[in-house]
Design a protein around this motif. Structure first.
Motif, PDB file in Angstrom:
ATOM      1  N   THR A 114       0.828  -1.208   0.000  1.00 42.12           N
ATOM      2  CA  THR A 114       0.000   0.000   0.000  1.00 42.12           C
ATOM      3  C   THR A 114       0.859   1.254   0.000  1.00 42.12           C
ATOM      4  OG1 THR A 114      -1.731  -1.195   1.214  1.00 42.12           O
ATOM      5  CG2 THR A 114      -1.861   1.210   1.184  1.00 42.12           C
ATOM      6  N   LEU A 115       1.942   1.233   0.790  1.00 44.36           N
ATOM      7  CA  LEU A 115       2.855   2.371   0.795  1.00 44.36           C
ATOM      8  C   LEU A 115       3.530   2.537  -0.564  1.00 44.36           C
ATOM      9  CD1 LEU A 115       4.506   1.965   4.325  1.00 44.36           C
ATOM     10  CD2 LEU A 115       2.748   3.594   3.637  1.00 44.36           C
ATOM     11  N   LEU A 116       3.916   1.420  -1.178  1.00 51.48           N
ATOM     12  CA  LEU A 116       4.500   1.488  -2.522  1.00 51.48           C
ATOM     13  C   LEU A 116       3.493   2.045  -3.527  1.00 51.48           C
ATOM     14  CD1 LEU A 116       6.443  -1.904  -2.741  1.00 51.48           C
ATOM     15  CD2 LEU A 116       7.436   0.391  -2.688  1.00 51.48           C
ATOM     16  N   PHE A 117       2.239   1.646  -3.372  1.00 54.40           N
ATOM     17  CA  PHE A 117       1.185   2.134  -4.262  1.00 54.40           C
ATOM     18  C   PHE A 117       1.053   3.646  -4.170  1.00 54.40           C
ATOM     19  CE2 PHE A 117      -3.315   2.863  -5.359  1.00 54.40           C
ATOM     20  CZ  PHE A 117      -3.361   2.232  -6.595  1.00 54.40           C
ATOM     21  N   LEU A 118       1.160   4.160  -2.968  1.00 53.68           N
ATOM     22  CA  LEU A 118       1.079   5.612  -2.789  1.00 53.68           C
ATOM     23  C   LEU A 118       2.343   6.296  -3.283  1.00 53.68           C
ATOM     24  CD1 LEU A 118      -0.524   5.728   0.782  1.00 53.68           C
ATOM     25  CD2 LEU A 118      -1.655   6.174  -1.393  1.00 53.68           C
ATOM     26  N   ILE A 119       3.503   5.652  -3.093  1.00 49.71           N
ATOM     27  CA  ILE A 119       4.763   6.264  -3.503  1.00 49.71           C
ATOM     28  C   ILE A 119       4.831   6.421  -5.021  1.00 49.71           C
ATOM     29  CG2 ILE A 119       7.263   5.875  -3.635  1.00 49.71           C
ATOM     30  CD1 ILE A 119       7.083   4.636  -0.845  1.00 49.71           C
ATOM     31  N   VAL A 120       4.407   5.385  -5.750  1.00 48.78           N
ATOM     32  CA  VAL A 120       4.476   5.450  -7.216  1.00 48.78           C
ATOM     33  C   VAL A 120       3.315   6.243  -7.809  1.00 48.78           C
ATOM     34  CG1 VAL A 120       5.663   3.230  -7.304  1.00 48.78           C
ATOM     35  CG2 VAL A 120       3.176   3.285  -7.538  1.00 48.78           C
ATOM     36  N   GLY A 121       2.449   6.777  -6.967  1.00 50.56           N
ATOM     37  CA  GLY A 121       1.338   7.586  -7.467  1.00 50.56           C
ATOM     38  C   GLY A 121       0.166   6.766  -7.962  1.00 50.56           C
ATOM     39  N   PRO A 149       9.151  -4.123  -4.972  1.00 53.00           N
ATOM     40  CA  PRO A 149       8.743  -2.983  -5.822  1.00 53.00           C
ATOM     41  C   PRO A 149       8.672  -3.327  -7.301  1.00 53.00           C
ATOM     42  CG  PRO A 149      10.362  -2.296  -4.186  1.00 53.00           C
ATOM     43  CD  PRO A 149      10.309  -3.793  -4.128  1.00 53.00           C
ATOM     44  N   THR A 150       9.660  -4.084  -7.794  1.00 54.47           N
ATOM     45  CA  THR A 150       9.662  -4.428  -9.214  1.00 54.47           C
ATOM     46  C   THR A 150       8.495  -5.341  -9.563  1.00 54.47           C
ATOM     47  OG1 THR A 150      12.080  -4.240  -9.246  1.00 54.47           O
ATOM     48  CG2 THR A 150      11.044  -5.416 -11.073  1.00 54.47           C
ATOM     49  N   ARG A 151       8.258  -6.360  -8.729  1.00 49.54           N
ATOM     50  CA  ARG A 151       7.159  -7.285  -8.998  1.00 49.54           C
ATOM     51  C   ARG A 151       5.820  -6.580  -8.965  1.00 49.54           C
ATOM     52  NH1 ARG A 151       9.339 -11.574 -11.513  1.00 49.54           N
ATOM     53  NH2 ARG A 151      10.954 -12.590 -10.254  1.00 49.54           N
ATOM     54  N   MET A 152       5.600  -5.729  -7.962  1.00 50.92           N
ATOM     55  CA  MET A 152       4.319  -5.054  -7.847  1.00 50.92           C
ATOM     56  C   MET A 152       4.126  -4.038  -8.976  1.00 50.92           C
ATOM     57  SD  MET A 152       2.752  -6.504  -5.485  1.00 50.92           S
ATOM     58  CE  MET A 152       1.340  -5.423  -5.614  1.00 50.92           C
ATOM     59  N   ALA A 153       5.212  -3.396  -9.419  1.00 53.79           N
ATOM     60  CA  ALA A 153       5.090  -2.466 -10.539  1.00 53.79           C
ATOM     61  C   ALA A 153       4.629  -3.197 -11.798  1.00 53.79           C
ATOM     62  CB  ALA A 153       6.422  -1.761 -10.791  1.00 53.79           C
TER      63      ALA A 153
END
Length: 264
Positions: free
Chosen positions: A134-141, A238-242
């Motif tokens: 969720t934090l990664l989702f917010l970080i990448v916009g 991060p790479t997998r979720m992106a």
């Protein structure tokens, strides 16, 4: 100034139909659909998002919202919003499936807690990975990409112009296979290491039957898993979720006939 019922209904529909699509998407989409948010805040977010995307809405058919035709248009808008939010929610919950696989391999499958977002019991590792995702989702916009998707959806699928077939709806459901495939890729390094450790413990137990495999194996798998978790899983997350989010955005674009967007 005299206003007829048809004029008032048309004015209401100018805002109600976009609100119906945006509200349905926000109901299940990541971040916006979190159950921890009070109902008033979620309604307020739906209204704010609707106002934000209103310039991209375009022409809205003059249909009475209380007539059968108006209810049909509202149902179509709900369907479009649910497609957008549901696919993105599946993408985010990939880490929950991955965390369950890792927890079972480490012997922490019994350590569960209630996920505040879904109300279901999930392993603590899944909950921890969900917070990170969720934090990664917010970080990448990602939350901004949701607004962009909603705005572009009105250009690709104008209000009242939805034409989905059964195969399109099945494509939304079948995208769940991408969720499980992504979860396997995320959890594969940890699960492989845990498998090697369990095989080693099996050989040791065969060589020394008097050794209690439960008293030795469980602490070892938890210790090794806890040490290797930030080494093997966290850097690749991060790479997998992106990649998973990009596939989700592409799927939504293909279903609604929207141009490809950069989701990661």
């Amino acid at each position: 100034m005299e206003l007829t019922f048809a004029e008032i209904a048309a004015w209401v529909g100018q805002f109600m139909y976009p609100l119906t699509r945006v509200g349905a998407a926000a109901l299940v989409a990541p971040v916006f659909g979190n159950n921890l948010l009070p109902l008033r805040i979620r309604v307020f977010l739906g209204v704010v998002l609707t106002v934000a995307v209103m310039p991209a809405v375009g022409e809205i058919p003059q249909v009475n919202p209380l007539a059968p035709e108006g209810l049909l248009v509202a149902g179509q808008e709900v369907l479009v919003g649910l497609i957008i939010g549901f696919v993105l929610a599946l993408a985010l919950n990939t880490v929950v499936i991955a965390g369950e696989s890792v927890a079972l391999a480490m012997g922490l499958g019994f350590a569960t807690m209630v996920d505040p977002q879904t109300g279901m019991s999930v392993p603590v590792i899944s909950q921890f990975l969900l917070v990170l995702a969720t934090l990664l989702f917010l970080i990448v916009g990602g939350h901004l990409m949701i607004v962009q998707l909603l705005a572009e959806s009105f250009s690709a699928v104008p209000v009242g112009a939805l034409s989905l077939e059964r195969s399109d709806l099945w494509g939304v459901v079948s995208w769940g296979t991408q969720m499980y495939a992504g979860a396997v890729l995320i959890a594969l390094p940890m699960v492989t290491v845990m498998l090697v450790i369990n095989l080693s413990l099996g050989v040791m137990t065969r060589a020394a039957p008097q050794m209690n495999v439960f008293s030795v194996g469980l602490p070892m798998t938890i210790l090794v898993g806890g040490v290797l978790l930030p080494v093997l899983l966290f850097p690749a997350l991060p790479t997998r979720m992106a990649g998973i989010w990009q596939e989700a955005y592409d799927t939504i674009g293909a279903l609604l006939g929207m141009p490809a967007v950069a989701g990661g």
